[in-house]
Scaffold this motif. Sequence first.
Motif, PDB file in Angstrom:
ATOM      1  N   THR A  95      40.588  44.056  44.137  1.00  0.00           N
ATOM      2  CA  THR A  95      40.482  43.170  42.966  1.00  0.00           C
ATOM      3  C   THR A  95      39.364  43.607  42.041  1.00  0.00           C
ATOM      4  O   THR A  95      38.230  43.821  42.488  1.00  0.00           O
ATOM      5  N   ILE A  96      39.691  43.719  40.742  1.00  0.00           N
ATOM      6  CA  ILE A  96      38.693  44.097  39.735  1.00  0.00           C
ATOM      7  C   ILE A  96      38.314  42.828  38.977  1.00  0.00           C
ATOM      8  O   ILE A  96      39.172  42.010  38.636  1.00  0.00           O
ATOM      9  N   LYS A  97      37.018  42.659  38.713  1.00  0.00           N
ATOM     10  CA  LYS A  97      36.564  41.464  37.999  1.00  0.00           C
ATOM     11  C   LYS A  97      35.719  41.863  36.797  1.00  0.00           C
ATOM     12  O   LYS A  97      34.943  42.812  36.873  1.00  0.00           O
ATOM     13  N   ARG A 146      34.776  36.402  33.643  1.00  0.00           N
ATOM     14  CA  ARG A 146      35.640  36.200  32.480  1.00  0.00           C
ATOM     15  C   ARG A 146      37.102  36.490  32.797  1.00  0.00           C
ATOM     16  O   ARG A 146      37.997  35.869  32.279  1.00  0.00           O
ATOM     17  N   ARG A 147      37.343  37.522  33.633  1.00  0.00           N
ATOM     18  CA  ARG A 147      38.720  37.897  33.970  1.00  0.00           C
ATOM     19  C   ARG A 147      38.761  38.359  35.423  1.00  0.00           C
ATOM     20  O   ARG A 147      37.810  38.968  35.910  1.00  0.00           O
ATOM     21  N   ILE A 148      39.889  38.116  36.067  1.00  0.00           N
ATOM     22  CA  ILE A 148      40.119  38.660  37.417  1.00  0.00           C
ATOM     23  C   ILE A 148      41.434  39.427  37.383  1.00  0.00           C
ATOM     24  O   ILE A 148      42.486  38.863  37.079  1.00  0.00           O
ATOM     25  N   ILE A 184      44.104  41.259  29.329  1.00  0.00           N
ATOM     26  CA  ILE A 184      45.347  40.853  30.008  1.00  0.00           C
ATOM     27  C   ILE A 184      45.215  41.094  31.514  1.00  0.00           C
ATOM     28  O   ILE A 184      45.010  42.226  31.954  1.00  0.00           O
ATOM     29  N   THR A 185      45.323  40.024  32.283  1.00  0.00           N
ATOM     30  CA  THR A 185      45.076  40.155  33.724  1.00  0.00           C
ATOM     31  C   THR A 185      46.357  40.197  34.554  1.00  0.00           C
ATOM     32  O   THR A 185      46.325  40.618  35.702  1.00  0.00           O
ATOM     33  N   ASP A 186      47.470  39.734  33.989  1.00  0.00           N
ATOM     34  CA  ASP A 186      48.648  39.562  34.846  1.00  0.00           C
ATOM     35  C   ASP A 186      49.563  40.777  34.891  1.00  0.00           C
ATOM     36  O   ASP A 186      50.573  40.779  35.564  1.00  0.00           O
ATOM     37  N   ARG A 187      49.229  41.833  34.141  1.00  0.00           N
ATOM     38  CA  ARG A 187      50.049  43.037  34.256  1.00  0.00           C
ATOM     39  C   ARG A 187      49.239  44.278  33.877  1.00  0.00           C
ATOM     40  O   ARG A 187      48.308  44.212  33.073  1.00  0.00           O
ATOM     41  N   SER A 188      49.627  45.387  34.463  1.00  0.00           N
ATOM     42  CA  SER A 188      49.021  46.673  34.119  1.00  0.00           C
ATOM     43  C   SER A 188      50.144  47.693  34.040  1.00  0.00           C
ATOM     44  O   SER A 188      51.241  47.463  34.541  1.00  0.00           O
ATOM     45  N   PHE A 189      49.862  48.825  33.408  1.00  0.00           N
ATOM     46  CA  PHE A 189      50.858  49.887  33.306  1.00  0.00           C
ATOM     47  C   PHE A 189      50.512  50.992  34.291  1.00  0.00           C
ATOM     48  O   PHE A 189      49.381  51.469  34.311  1.00  0.00           O
ATOM     49  N   ASN A 190      51.497  51.381  35.080  1.00  0.00           N
ATOM     50  CA  ASN A 190      51.277  52.468  36.028  1.00  0.00           C
ATOM     51  C   ASN A 190      51.390  53.794  35.266  1.00  0.00           C
ATOM     52  O   ASN A 190      52.418  54.094  34.682  1.00  0.00           O
TER      53      ASN A 190
END
Length: 428
Positions: A95-97, A146-148, A184-190
């Motif tokens: 997990t990145i915070k 601020r973000r997780i 944006i925390t709920d998605r990332s691009f591979n």
Amino acid sequence: MIDQADIISTVEFNHTGELLATGDKGGRVVIFQREPESKNEPYSQGEYNVYSTFQSHEPEFDYLKSLEIEEKINKIKWLPQQNAAHSLLSTNDKTIKLWKITERDKRPEGYNLKDEEGKLKDLSTVTSLQVPVLKPMDLMVEVTPRRIFANGHTYHVNSISVNSDCETYMSADDLRINLWHLAITDRSFNIVDIKPANMEDLTEVITASEFHPHHCNLFVYSSSKGSLRLCDMRASALCDKHSKLYEEPEDPSNRSFFSEIISSVSDVKFSHSGRYMLTRDYLTVKVWDLNMETKPVETYQVHDYLRSKLCSLYENDCIFDKFECAWNGSDSVIMTGAYNNFFRMFDRNTKRDVTLEASRESSKPRAILKPRRVCVGGKRRKDDISVDSLDFTKKILHTAWHPTENIIAIAATNNLYIFQDKVNSEMH
């Protein structure tokens, strides 16, 4: 006995060098701030003192996989400062915070509807209105999450890197690299996926990755096979096909059972200029020119005297230690750690190198560090240390160099040493 939770696992200066963050195995982040120069001693640089300490990660349990997730902080990266607040990213295995660090030295007083304790007043008692005022108070440093950024990685995160566009960052695990937007925390691009269809065909893993300091489309990642791949995100959305592959052919005369293990790259860092890359493997540090893929332009031996000791280092697992490397602000000197609390510096211009020690005995405040020497057999000089008496439990894996000045931070197990050059701009 050293408490495992206190062992420092990462060290990072911010972009000005005024703040220095360390993460440890207990999931804590400690931020040090450089004190301003005192008026009595205008030439003495400020010391670094504790500015804030906070718990970044807690131990977790993945019930689906029956796996414990350690709280250990693997990496910290500062974001470029946009306003009075500071921001940093910290990550454990999963997990990145994103943390925001702010200062507060005033508090509002004289509310109309609340009393001194903050309780609501009886409205019938309010007969006049006043304007609340800000009164000075003792400085408070507040750290808020601020973000997780969770659920982006199946494997252990080994590196994070903030892009020069200041909007995105990437995180890399053993087999994949993801690109995130900081908002944006709920998605990332591979953007890289080297996982084979059948895991039995797995031959290498990603060991580190970093964005280019100036070109937001370029990044590099290193592998356990000793190669570097430079990727261009303009070429395609999935960067499985690299733009450049940097690899040095193996010297057949040095071939041994341990060749593949010691060639694994444990760290890669772009130079501040963006022209070179610095890599660290078990025995050497190498400087690569981005324009030359066939071999490094410079190779420095960190502790070549260990080549004959690889068998015992394999047995005690030290051969798998991941040493980091660092550039100085002008890209003229490089630094990396070794065993026995030693760290090495190599001057690229003069080709001089030095071994220094970070230990309580040698590091009294204001003391000048004496160069150390390791001897292999034969005659020993007075202060030389024999290879056989090196302490392999005392290792310097994590180091950082101030972005503009000759100030270095060295993590030696559970101690942080900060050395600075008082006299001139030489290496030591």
